[in-house]
Design a protein around this motif. Structure first.
Motif, mmCIF file in Angstrom:
data_model
loop_
_atom_site.group_PDB
_atom_site.id
_atom_site.type_symbol
_atom_site.label_atom_id
_atom_site.label_comp_id
_atom_site.label_asym_id
_atom_site.label_seq_id
_atom_site.Cartn_x
_atom_site.Cartn_y
_atom_site.Cartn_z
ATOM 1 N N LEU A 1 0.802 -1.223 0.000
ATOM 2 C CA LEU A 1 0.000 0.000 0.000
ATOM 3 C C LEU A 1 0.836 1.275 0.000
ATOM 4 N N THR A 2 2.055 1.188 -0.500
ATOM 5 C CA THR A 2 2.834 2.402 -0.783
ATOM 6 C C THR A 2 2.838 2.666 -2.287
ATOM 7 N N ASP A 3 2.191 1.798 -3.045
ATOM 8 C CA ASP A 3 2.092 1.911 -4.497
ATOM 9 C C ASP A 3 0.732 2.503 -4.858
ATOM 10 N N PRO A 4 0.690 3.655 -5.542
ATOM 11 C CA PRO A 4 -0.594 4.293 -5.889
ATOM 12 C C PRO A 4 -1.543 3.370 -6.641
ATOM 13 N N ALA A 5 -1.018 2.528 -7.523
ATOM 14 C CA ALA A 5 -1.883 1.626 -8.282
ATOM 15 C C ALA A 5 -2.551 0.608 -7.367
ATOM 16 N N GLN A 6 -1.819 0.100 -6.384
ATOM 17 C CA GLN A 6 -2.381 -0.846 -5.429
ATOM 18 C C GLN A 6 -3.420 -0.170 -4.535
ATOM 19 N N ILE A 7 -3.144 1.067 -4.145
ATOM 20 C CA ILE A 7 -4.095 1.815 -3.321
ATOM 21 C C ILE A 7 -5.394 2.038 -4.093
ATOM 22 N N LEU A 8 -5.273 2.427 -5.368
ATOM 23 C CA LEU A 8 -6.453 2.634 -6.203
ATOM 24 C C LEU A 8 -7.253 1.349 -6.353
ATOM 25 N N SER A 9 -6.551 0.237 -6.556
ATOM 26 C CA SER A 9 -7.231 -1.040 -6.713
ATOM 27 C C SER A 9 -8.017 -1.406 -5.461
ATOM 28 N N GLN A 10 -7.414 -1.200 -4.301
ATOM 29 C CA GLN A 10 -8.113 -1.493 -3.050
ATOM 30 C C GLN A 10 -9.308 -0.570 -2.856
ATOM 31 N N ALA A 11 -9.141 0.706 -3.166
ATOM 32 C CA ALA A 11 -10.231 1.663 -3.003
ATOM 33 C C ALA A 11 -11.416 1.303 -3.901
ATOM 34 N N GLN A 12 -11.135 0.907 -5.127
ATOM 35 C CA GLN A 12 -12.206 0.522 -6.049
ATOM 36 C C GLN A 12 -12.942 -0.708 -5.537
ATOM 37 N N ARG A 13 -12.197 -1.647 -4.983
ATOM 38 C CA ARG A 13 -12.830 -2.833 -4.397
ATOM 39 C C ARG A 13 -13.707 -2.455 -3.221
ATOM 40 N N MET A 14 -13.202 -1.593 -2.360
ATOM 41 C CA MET A 14 -13.911 -1.226 -1.138
ATOM 42 C C MET A 14 -15.163 -0.423 -1.410
ATOM 43 N N LEU A 15 -15.160 0.354 -2.482
ATOM 44 C CA LEU A 15 -16.336 1.158 -2.821
ATOM 45 C C LEU A 15 -17.537 0.300 -3.235
ATOM 46 N N LYS A 16 -17.288 -0.957 -3.581
ATOM 47 C CA LYS A 16 -18.375 -1.867 -3.944
ATOM 48 C C LYS A 16 -19.034 -2.486 -2.720
ATOM 49 N N ASP A 17 -18.423 -2.297 -1.552
ATOM 50 C CA ASP A 17 -18.959 -2.848 -0.303
ATOM 51 C C ASP A 17 -20.103 -1.969 0.200
ATOM 52 N N SER A 18 -21.109 -2.585 0.809
ATOM 53 C CA SER A 18 -22.266 -1.835 1.311
ATOM 54 C C SER A 18 -21.893 -0.816 2.376
ATOM 55 N N ARG A 19 -20.793 -1.045 3.083
ATOM 56 C CA ARG A 19 -20.362 -0.094 4.103
ATOM 57 C C ARG A 19 -19.986 1.247 3.495
ATOM 58 N N ALA A 20 -19.449 1.237 2.279
ATOM 59 C CA ALA A 20 -19.113 2.486 1.598
ATOM 60 C C ALA A 20 -20.374 3.261 1.266
ATOM 61 N N ALA A 21 -21.410 2.563 0.829
ATOM 62 C CA ALA A 21 -22.671 3.223 0.513
ATOM 63 C C ALA A 21 -23.261 3.887 1.754
ATOM 64 N N ALA A 22 -23.125 3.232 2.896
ATOM 65 C CA ALA A 22 -23.655 3.799 4.138
ATOM 66 C C ALA A 22 -22.917 5.067 4.513
ATOM 67 N N VAL A 23 -21.602 5.090 4.325
ATOM 68 C CA VAL A 23 -20.814 6.287 4.641
ATOM 69 C C VAL A 23 -21.208 7.439 3.725
ATOM 70 N N VAL A 24 -21.357 7.156 2.435
ATOM 71 C CA VAL A 24 -21.750 8.197 1.475
ATOM 72 C C VAL A 24 -23.143 8.720 1.805
ATOM 73 N N SER A 25 -24.062 7.827 2.156
ATOM 74 C CA SER A 25 -25.421 8.231 2.494
ATOM 75 C C SER A 25 -25.441 9.132 3.722
ATOM 76 N N THR A 26 -24.657 8.750 4.739
ATOM 77 C CA THR A 26 -24.588 9.555 5.955
ATOM 78 C C THR A 26 -24.033 10.942 5.660
ATOM 79 N N TYR A 27 -23.012 11.003 4.798
ATOM 80 C CA TYR A 27 -22.436 12.292 4.431
ATOM 81 C C TYR A 27 -23.487 13.184 3.773
ATOM 82 N N HIS A 28 -24.247 12.639 2.834
ATOM 83 C CA HIS A 28 -25.243 13.450 2.131
ATOM 84 C C HIS A 28 -26.378 13.876 3.060
ATOM 85 N N GLN A 29 -26.755 13.000 3.990
ATOM 86 C CA GLN A 29 -27.781 13.380 4.961
ATOM 87 C C GLN A 29 -27.292 14.526 5.837
ATOM 88 N N TYR A 30 -26.033 14.449 6.247
ATOM 89 C CA TYR A 30 -25.441 15.510 7.057
ATOM 90 C C TYR A 30 -25.381 16.806 6.267
#
Length: 225
Positions: free
Chosen positions: A179-208
């Motif tokens: 995780l010191t490689d930008p490409a690896q960080i991007l790959s992990q972030a893209q994977r994590m954004l597909k998780d339902s937990r990411a949707a909950a964080v985004v939803s909470t932000y917009h509600q706030y």
């Protein structure tokens, strides 16, 4: 951690869903309200109370195996649990000194039952600043701060996108130093954004954000009226 993050962390680590810290004081909240600045005595006492309640609940309930699945008074169970759970709770491997410190809980006098030792160990983890805080302490040989290491990047990613601790996949990448490689960080972030937990964080932000906009609109209307 914010209160909402604390809720998510104890849910993901231990299956605990009854703390309600994210309710901002409207339910059975154990933590002090979120605030900027240094940790106050009231805030610290809230963490200690939450740690005691969670540790007792986990060891007495069906979520015990999420923390420990063996007898901490027998064999290598205690050290194995300390290293395995500590890796997840602290978002990094424990140092030898930390492992030794936690191991002392298994040699208390008078000796406790396996449940008492387990509860004391979990309490110690949950009351540790290394669990409660999100430190970034990577240093070079001269002691100067340098670029975040893989463990710190993993923590930033997970709390940004999930409000919680890294999962096994992210931990594996951090352990491999990827995780010191930008490409690896991007790959992990893209994977994590597909998780339902990411949707909950985004939803909470917009509600706030929408709440702020609504209050600002109401304030402008009342001012002009």
């Amino acid at each position: 951690m914010t209160n909402a993050q604390y809720d998510a962390v104890v849910r993901d680590l231990l299956g605990e869903t009854t703390l309600s810290a994210a309710s901002n004081g409207t339910a059975d909240t154990l933590l002090a309200p979120d605030s900027a600045g240094s940790l106050t005595d009231i805030g610290w006492n809230g963490y200690l109370t939450a740690a005691a309640d969670i540790a007792a609940d986990v060891m007495a309930g069906s979520n015990k195996s999420k923390f420990i699945s063996c007898d901490p008074t027998a064999g290598t169970c205690l050290s194995d649990t300390i290293k395995a759970f500590g890796r997840k709770a602290f978002r990094r491997p424990l140092t030898t000194t930390e492992v030794t410190s936690f191991m002392r809980l298994g040699s208390l006098t008078p000796a406790g039952t396996s449940e008492q030792v387990g509860e004391a160990l979990l309490y110690a983890f949950l009351a540790s600043p290394s669990f409660i805080m999100l430190p970034e302490l990577a240093q070079d040989k001269s002691g100067n701060n340098i670029q975040l290491n893989s463990y710190e990047v993993a923590t930033r990613l997970s709390f940004l996108l999930w409000n919680s601790v890294p999962d096994d996949t992210l931990n594996t990448a951090a352990d491999a130093g990827k995780l010191t490689d930008p490409a690896q960080i991007l790959s992990q972030a893209q994977r994590m954004l597909k998780d339902s937990r990411a949707a909950a964080v985004v939803s909470t932000y917009h509600q706030y954000y929408a709440g702020i906009m609504t209050n600002s609109h109401w304030l402008n209307q009342t001012t002009h009226d």
